[in-house]
Design a protein around this motif. Structure first.
Motif, PDB file in Angstrom:
ATOM      1  N   VAL A 168       0.825  -1.197   0.000  1.00  0.00           N
ATOM      2  CA  VAL A 168       0.000   0.000   0.000  1.00  0.00           C
ATOM      3  C   VAL A 168       0.868   1.259   0.000  1.00  0.00           C
ATOM      4  O   VAL A 168       0.616   2.211  -0.761  1.00  0.00           O
TER       5      VAL A 168
ATOM      6  N   LYS B 231       2.313   1.853  -3.254  1.00  0.00           N
ATOM      7  CA  LYS B 231       1.266   1.976  -4.272  1.00  0.00           C
ATOM      8  C   LYS B 231       1.295   0.821  -5.273  1.00  0.00           C
ATOM      9  O   LYS B 231       1.025   1.006  -6.456  1.00  0.00           O
TER      10      LYS B 231
ATOM     11  N   ASN C   2      -0.791  -1.479  -5.900  1.00  0.00           N
ATOM     12  CA  ASN C   2      -2.165  -1.918  -5.705  1.00  0.00           C
ATOM     13  C   ASN C   2      -2.500  -3.201  -6.465  1.00  0.00           C
ATOM     14  O   ASN C   2      -3.412  -3.932  -6.078  1.00  0.00           O
TER      15      ASN C   2
END
Length: 204
Positions: free
Chosen positions: A58, A61, A63
């Motif tokens: 997270v 990033k 994802n």
């Protein structure tokens, strides 16, 4: 820690007297029983370390790597193992943890090679076999827990844990089969292992 937990599970019961059948929890203060309690606590603590994977994804990033399988796997284990350590630190309910630590030794060896950069990509041909090992793990855990339900006189102190562990074995088996189908059958997640020195597709 993972390797240590594996050896401690073996020394605390699975290699020193457990029958792989209806092994009840030893609540005595014997050295063997206390070693198993210590081993279960280490395993429980290791689940929080593994949870950091999600946090790092997270923060960076990443994802695409925060999948349902990843989040479910890393969040449900610390929560349920609190109950395991609190009420049943030993006996048949620790078998899946011993198997899991053995698989994690192989898994983190793979991660270590991934982290060493593109030079070591040629040594990562066994990614698909790692997924196979994960699948075998859940089959073994499910069979072990399932055969106990066939015993007429199993005096395991917390039968609810038997249902929970068997349910997890089945759920994770289905989730990993779905990962296998997407990654290796449909080819939606090609088994590329290195991208700028990092693992691109993580084996959960």
């Amino acid at each position: 820690m993972i390797i240590g937990s594996k050896m401690l599970f073996v020394m605390s019961g699975w290699g020193t007297g457990y029958s792989f059948g209806c092994d009840i929890v030893d609540y005595s203060q014997s050295p063997k029983a206390m070693r198993m309690v210590h081993t279960c606590w280490l395993y429980y603590f290791s689940k929080f370390i593994e949870l950091l994977d999600t946090i790092f994804f997270v923060l960076r990033k990443k994802n695409n790597q925060v999948t349902f399988l990843h989040v479910f796997h890393h969040t449900i284990m610390p929560w349920t193992w609190w109950f395991g350590v609190k009420f049943a630190a030993g006996g048949l309910g620790t078998f899946h943890a011993m198997v899991n630590t053995a698989v994690h030794v192989v898994m983190y060896t793979y991660y270590g090679l991934c982290a060493m950069g593109p030079t070591y990509q040629k040594y990562l041909w066994w990614k698909k076999h790692l997924t196979s090992l994960q699948l075998v793990q859940f089959v073994i855990v499910t069979i072990h827990m399932g055969h106990i339900f066939l015993m007429e006189d199993c005096k395991y102190q917390y039968p609810v844990f038997m249902y929970i562990i068997m349910s997890y074995g089945c759920i994770f088996l289905l989730l990993f089969l779905h990962f296998w189908y997407c990654a290796y059958t449909k080819g939606q997640r090609p088994p590329k292992t290195i991208k700028n020195g990092n693992s691109k597709n993580k084996q959960y």
